[in-house]
Write a protein that holds these residues in place. Structure first.
Motif, PDB file in Angstrom:
ATOM      1  N   GLY A  87      16.817   4.613   9.122  1.00  0.00           N
ATOM      2  CA  GLY A  87      16.705   3.289   8.446  1.00  0.00           C
ATOM      3  C   GLY A  87      16.908   3.342   7.042  1.00  0.00           C
ATOM      4  O   GLY A  87      16.518   2.229   6.471  1.00  0.00           O
ATOM      5  N   ARG A 130      20.809   7.244   8.027  1.00  0.00           N
ATOM      6  CA  ARG A 130      20.999   5.884   8.441  1.00  0.00           C
ATOM      7  C   ARG A 130      20.281   5.710   9.730  1.00  0.00           C
ATOM      8  O   ARG A 130      19.637   4.639  10.091  1.00  0.00           O
ATOM      9  CB  ARG A 130      22.553   5.704   8.797  1.00  0.00           C
ATOM     10  N   ASP A 131      20.302   6.795  10.529  1.00  0.00           N
ATOM     11  CA  ASP A 131      19.544   6.666  11.855  1.00  0.00           C
ATOM     12  C   ASP A 131      18.160   6.559  11.454  1.00  0.00           C
ATOM     13  O   ASP A 131      17.425   5.897  12.483  1.00  0.00           O
ATOM     14  CB  ASP A 131      19.824   7.939  12.792  1.00  0.00           C
ATOM     15  N   THR A 163      18.443   2.780   3.339  1.00  0.00           N
ATOM     16  CA  THR A 163      19.486   1.694   2.943  1.00  0.00           C
ATOM     17  C   THR A 163      20.155   2.310   1.780  1.00  0.00           C
ATOM     18  O   THR A 163      21.371   1.679   1.162  1.00  0.00           O
ATOM     19  CB  THR A 163      18.778   0.324   2.741  1.00  0.00           C
ATOM     20  N   THR A 178      22.882  -2.825  -9.400  1.00  0.00           N
ATOM     21  CA  THR A 178      23.517  -1.996  -8.824  1.00  0.00           C
ATOM     22  C   THR A 178      23.736  -0.731  -9.586  1.00  0.00           C
ATOM     23  O   THR A 178      24.457  -0.790 -10.580  1.00  0.00           O
ATOM     24  CB  THR A 178      24.952  -2.513  -8.022  1.00  0.00           C
ATOM     25  N   LYS A 182      11.769  -0.216  -1.212  1.00  0.00           N
ATOM     26  CA  LYS A 182      12.898   0.283  -0.392  1.00  0.00           C
ATOM     27  C   LYS A 182      13.261   1.627   0.435  1.00  0.00           C
ATOM     28  O   LYS A 182      12.323   2.446  -0.225  1.00  0.00           O
ATOM     29  CB  LYS A 182      14.310   0.154  -1.243  1.00  0.00           C
ATOM     30  N   GLU A 228      27.645   2.407   8.076  1.00  0.00           N
ATOM     31  CA  GLU A 228      27.566   0.984   7.587  1.00  0.00           C
ATOM     32  C   GLU A 228      26.208   0.768   7.180  1.00  0.00           C
ATOM     33  O   GLU A 228      25.102   1.112   7.750  1.00  0.00           O
ATOM     34  CB  GLU A 228      28.217   0.174   8.646  1.00  0.00           C
ATOM     35  N   GLY A 229      25.896   0.060   6.074  1.00  0.00           N
ATOM     36  CA  GLY A 229      24.661  -0.451   5.537  1.00  0.00           C
ATOM     37  C   GLY A 229      24.096   0.545   4.500  1.00  0.00           C
ATOM     38  O   GLY A 229      22.936   0.345   4.041  1.00  0.00           O
ATOM     39  N   LEU A 230      24.592   1.521   4.350  1.00  0.00           N
ATOM     40  CA  LEU A 230      24.032   2.533   3.476  1.00  0.00           C
ATOM     41  C   LEU A 230      24.760   2.798   1.971  1.00  0.00           C
ATOM     42  O   LEU A 230      26.027   2.945   1.941  1.00  0.00           O
ATOM     43  CB  LEU A 230      24.228   3.885   4.213  1.00  0.00           C
ATOM     44  N   GLN A 231      24.179   2.531   1.222  1.00  0.00           N
ATOM     45  CA  GLN A 231      24.547   2.273  -0.307  1.00  0.00           C
ATOM     46  C   GLN A 231      24.669   3.914  -0.816  1.00  0.00           C
ATOM     47  O   GLN A 231      23.308   4.296  -1.023  1.00  0.00           O
ATOM     48  CB  GLN A 231      23.650   1.530  -1.150  1.00  0.00           C
TER      49      GLN A 231
END
Length: 362
Positions: A313, A310-311, A315, A358, A282, A333-336
């Protein structure tokens, strides 16, 4: 100005408006404002390379073969930065702010008026070097490398002043070996002020013995080599215990300033030396200072670092616990987001992610 007096009222209004507009345009384009634009920065994979040079590399004897293990496809451990743009003009500042990815901050917050730009940059560079050192110590501590004792600071007037040197590695006192702070204390038991002891040190790679006349411990002293009962001899150094390795660890990002990459450097070193992939394939990014005891400290600009990650890539983003409240206000969005207060927290979280679970979030 006879031409102006012959103009109609409308013509005069047009002329005055045009002049004022031109002045405003010149001011907006040419005059700097007392602010800096703070925005997303760059990000580097601590497991990867920059221009063909590994971000983290190892040299010397005893380097584990695991440092050359391939990283699983997609696996990254990225440190993140912010950018600070100085000398911005009014229109430039407004344009950056309008993008929603930049903030304007008073210039003195980043460049105090009592310091030159070069001084600020030098301090940032030193903080970055200190973060590398802390990351190395924290990683080697976690991996169980043997401990040694170094001379830290030597107060003026100390019995060791002019005899011992900062960064001397203490290996013995007379016939007693010193391997940690406890053994240093043991070696000084039974000594007395005025007694001459032979302190064995490693200095510049060579072992030597220097003679130190022990002194009286200062009142209320709590140093490692002071002193109950009161008559015990006083070496007069601030001793530091650190892990040691037979090889050298090098981090090759000298252009970065500040201490906030400490956590990610620590994880990168552990991944390479420990022989265990931490990423599970990951793209993981993060931030946070690293203390030698494994504490993860807060940093500035966390929202901008989330955008940087985020920009690029990422996660998953490792967030210092004390930055979580701010980070929650604007999560890309899309970032944990994963909350970490210690190195053990970060390693446990990564283990949970690799297992498909998680970990605790912000």
């Amino acid at each position: 100005m006879s031409w102006y007096s012959r103009l109609t009222l409308r013509g005069r209004t047009v002329v005055v408006g045009s002049v004022l507009t031109a002045v405003l345009v010149v001011i907006g384009v040419a005059v700097p404002v007392p602010y800096v634009a703070v925005g997303p920065g760059v990000t580097f994979d601590t497991l990867g390379s920059v221009d063909g040079t590994p971000v983290v590399s190892f040299s010397g004897d005893g380097v584990p073969t695991s440092v050359d293990d391939p990283v699983p496809a997609g696996g990254q451990l990225n440190m993140t930065t912010i950018s600070v743009t100085d000398g911005v003009r009014l229109f430039q500042a407004l344009g950056l702010w309008a993008t929603g990815e930049y903030a304007l901050a008073p210039r003195e917050d980043y460049y105090p008026p009592d310091k030159s730009v070069d001084q600020v940059r030098a301090e940032d560079a030193q903080a970055f070097r200190d973060s590398q050192s802390s990351a190395e110590i924290a990683a080697l501590n976690h991996l169980g490398y043997p401990q040694v004792v170094y001379v830290g600071t030597i107060p003026a007037g100390s019995p060791s002043a002019g005899v011992l040197e900062p960064q001397d590695q203490i290996t013995g006192i007379d016939d007693t070996a010193v391997t940690d702070l406890a053994s240093l204390s043991t070696a000084l038991q039974g000594t007395s002020p005025g007694q001459v002891v032979g302190v064995k040190v490693l200095r510049g790679g060579a072992e030597q013995t220097v003679k130190v006349t022990l002194g009286d411990p200062p009142a209320g002293s709590t140093g490692q080599d002071a002193t109950q009962p009161a008559e015990r001899g006083y070496l007069g150094v601030s001793a530091v215990q650190r892990p040691t390795a037979p090889f050298t660890i090098t981090i090759s990002l000298e252009q970065i300033g500040g201490p906030s990459a400490g956590l990610m450097f620590t994880l990168g070193i552990i991944d390479k030396l420990g022989g265990q992939d931490l990423t599970g394939g990951k793209f993981i990014a993060g931030t946070g200072t690293m203390s030698i005891d494994g504490t993860v400290g807060p940093i500035g600009g966390v929202l901008l670092k989330l955008i940087t990650a985020r920009d690029a890539g990422a996660t998953v983003f490792l967030v210092p616990e004390r930055n979580c409240a701010e980070a929650r206000t604007q999560v890309p969005e899309g970032l944990q987001l994963v909350k970490v207060a210690t190195l053990d927290d970060a390693l446990s979280a990564l283990e949970t992610i690799r297992a498909g679970g998680t970990p605790p979030g912000c």
